[in-house]
Design an enzyme around this catalytic site. Structure first.
Site, PDB file in Angstrom:
ATOM      1  N   LYS A 246       0.858  -1.194  -0.250  1.00  0.00           N
ATOM      2  CA  LYS A 246       0.094  -0.023   0.129  1.00  0.00           C
ATOM      3  C   LYS A 246       0.848   1.204   0.065  1.00  0.00           C
ATOM      4  CE  LYS A 246      -4.212  -1.742   1.946  1.00  0.00           C
ATOM      5  NZ  LYS A 246      -5.322  -1.744   3.039  1.00  0.00           N
TER       6      LYS A 246
ATOM      7  N   LYS B  81      -9.900 -12.977  -8.469  1.00  0.00           N
ATOM      8  CA  LYS B  81     -10.951 -13.380  -7.583  1.00  0.00           C
ATOM      9  C   LYS B  81     -11.862 -12.008  -7.447  1.00  0.00           C
ATOM     10  CE  LYS B  81      -8.269 -11.146  -3.469  1.00  0.00           C
ATOM     11  NZ  LYS B  81      -7.962 -11.503  -2.101  1.00  0.00           N
TER      12      LYS B  81
ATOM     13  N   LYS C  62     -13.679  -6.449  -3.648  1.00  0.00           N
ATOM     14  CA  LYS C  62     -14.326  -5.463  -3.150  1.00  0.00           C
ATOM     15  C   LYS C  62     -14.069  -4.045  -3.525  1.00  0.00           C
ATOM     16  CE  LYS C  62     -14.787  -4.775   2.015  1.00  0.00           C
ATOM     17  NZ  LYS C  62     -14.208  -4.606   3.422  1.00  0.00           N
TER      18      LYS C  62
END
Length: 327
Positions: free
Chosen positions: A109, A190, A193
Site C-alpha cells: 500500500k 478473485k 471489494k
C-alpha cells in the site's frame, strides 16, 4: 471452548465472495465468538468521514442480517471500546519499526507513495491490540493475513517475557479452502471489494434484476458443455462454484444435471439460485435498516460485553508495565 476474534473493515460493499468466504463461516461458528467492525483500521488510508460513518452502520447491519446473533456472539464497533488505542500505544513500545516495515501490506500500500501515514505502518499493532485485548485463542484468517497474526504472537511473547505472563498468545487458524469465487467478467481473478469490475461483482445487497443481469453477462467460452475445469473453463467453473454454494449441491452433481443444457439455461439457473440464496439477508437487512435504534442497541450491548473483557485485560497490562492505577 477456544475464543475466536475476527474483524472486518467498513470499506467497500460486501460481495458474495466475502459473504461465502468469511461471513458465512463466522455465522456457522459464532457461539461465544467476538466480531468487530474495525473502523479505526479504515482510517489508515485517505477517506471521507461521512462515508466512514455510513459504511460502518451499513456493514454492522449487514453482519446482523447475515445471521450473526447478539444473543450468541459479541458484535461491536472497534472505536466503541476506546482502550484499544491505549493498548496499541503500549504495544508500540514493544514492537519494532523493522518488524512493521517488513509487513507485506505496508509495502504494497505504501509502494510508490511520496508520503504514507504513520497509521498505515502501525496497522498491524492496532490489529494486535484488537486480538490481545480480548484474550483471543484463535484468529481465523486467510493466508494473506497470517503474517499479521505472527507479528501479534511475537509481540505478545516479547511482552510476556519482559513484563511477566500477562497476554494470551493466540494462533492463526486458516479455514479449509471453500469455494473460490471469481470475478464474473474476469474469472481468473478473485471477486474484488474494490469494485474495479462492477459487472463482475455480485453484491450481497444487489437487487434480483442486477444479479440476473450480471450472471447472464458472465464470461464463459465458445464451447457449450457445462463442466468444471478451472484451467480450460474458468468462467463456467466459477458459475458452477456459485451454484453449488447457493444450492448446497456438490459440483459433480451439477455437472451431470447441466452438462448438455446449454449456457443460457445454466446461467438462468445460477441467477435464480443466487437470488434466492441472498434473499433472506436482503430482506433482514431492509428490516434492520428501517430501525436504526435497534441496530444501535445491538451494538451497545456488544460494546459493553467487549468492554468488560477489555477492561480486565487492561488492568493486567497496566499493572504489568508499571502504570499507576486510576481507582
Amino acid at each position: 471452548m477456544a475464543r475466536q476474534f475476527s474483524g472486518i473493515k467498513p470499506t467497500g460493499e460486501m460481495h458474495v465472495g466475502n459473504y461465502v468466504g468469511a461471513v458465512g463461516r463466522w455465522v456457522d461458528q459464532q457461539d461465544d465468538g467476538i466480531f468487530c467492525v474495525v473502523d479505526l483500521h479504515a482510517m489508515t488510508m485517505p477517506y471521507d468521514p461521512a462515508d466512514l460513518r455510513s459504511e460502518t452502520v451499513r456493514l454492522a447491519t449487514l453482519l446482523l442480517a447475515s445471521g450473526l446473533d447478539p444473543q450468541r456472539c459479541t458484535l461491536f464497533v472497534q472505536s466503541h471500546v476506546p482502550v484499544v488505542a491505549e493498548l496499541t500505544w503500549i504495544l508500540n513500545c514493544v514492537a519494532t519499526v523493522g518488524e512493521l516495515r517488513r509487513m507485506t501490506q505496508f509495502k504494497e500500500k505504501g509502494d510508490g507513495q511520496e508520503s504514507v501515514s504513520a497509521g498505515l505502518l502501525d496497522y498491524p499493532v492496532l490489529m494486535a491490540a484488537d486480538i490481545l485485548l480480548y484474550d483471543t485463542d484463535e484468529v481465523p484468517v486467510g493466508e494473506d493475513q497470517t503474517q499479521h497474526v505472527e507479528l501479534t504472537r511475537d509481540v505478545a511473547t516479547r511482552f510476556n517475557h519482559r513484563f511477566g505472563d500477562t497476554l494470551v498468545v493466540p494462533k492463526a487458524t486458516v479455514p479449509p479452502v471453500g469455494a473460490r469465487i471469481k470475478d464474473l467478467q474476469n474469472p481468473t481473478a478473485k471477486m474484488s471489494k474494490s469494485l474495479e469490475s462492477p459487472q463482475g461483482t455480485i453484491l450481497v445487497l444487489d437487487e434480483p434484476k442486477a444479479i440476473t443481469k450480471k450472471v447472464k453477462s458472465a464470461v464463459t467460452d465458445s464451447d457449450t458443455e457445462v463442466r468444471y475445469d478451472v484451467e480450460a473453463k474458468p468462467g463456467v467453473s466459477n458459475l458452477l462454484a456459485l451454484l453449488s454454494v447457493a444450492t448446497g449441491t456438490p459440483v459433480p452433481d451439477l455437472e451431470t444435471e447441466y452438462a448438455t443444457s446449454g449456457y443460457g439455461t445454466f446461467k438462468g439457473a445460477v441467477a435464480d439460485a443466487l437470488v434466492e440464496y441472498l434473499r433472506p439477508t436482503r430482506e433482514r437487512y431492509a428490516e434492520l435498516a428501517a430501525d436504526p435504534a435497534e441496530l444501535a442497541r445491538f451494538l451497545a450491548v456488544g460494546a459493553a460485553r467487549a468492554e468488560a473483557i477489555a477492561s480486565a485485560t487492561m488492568d493486567r497490562v497496566r499493572t504489568a508495565v508499571g502504570l499507576l492505577a486510576t481507582r
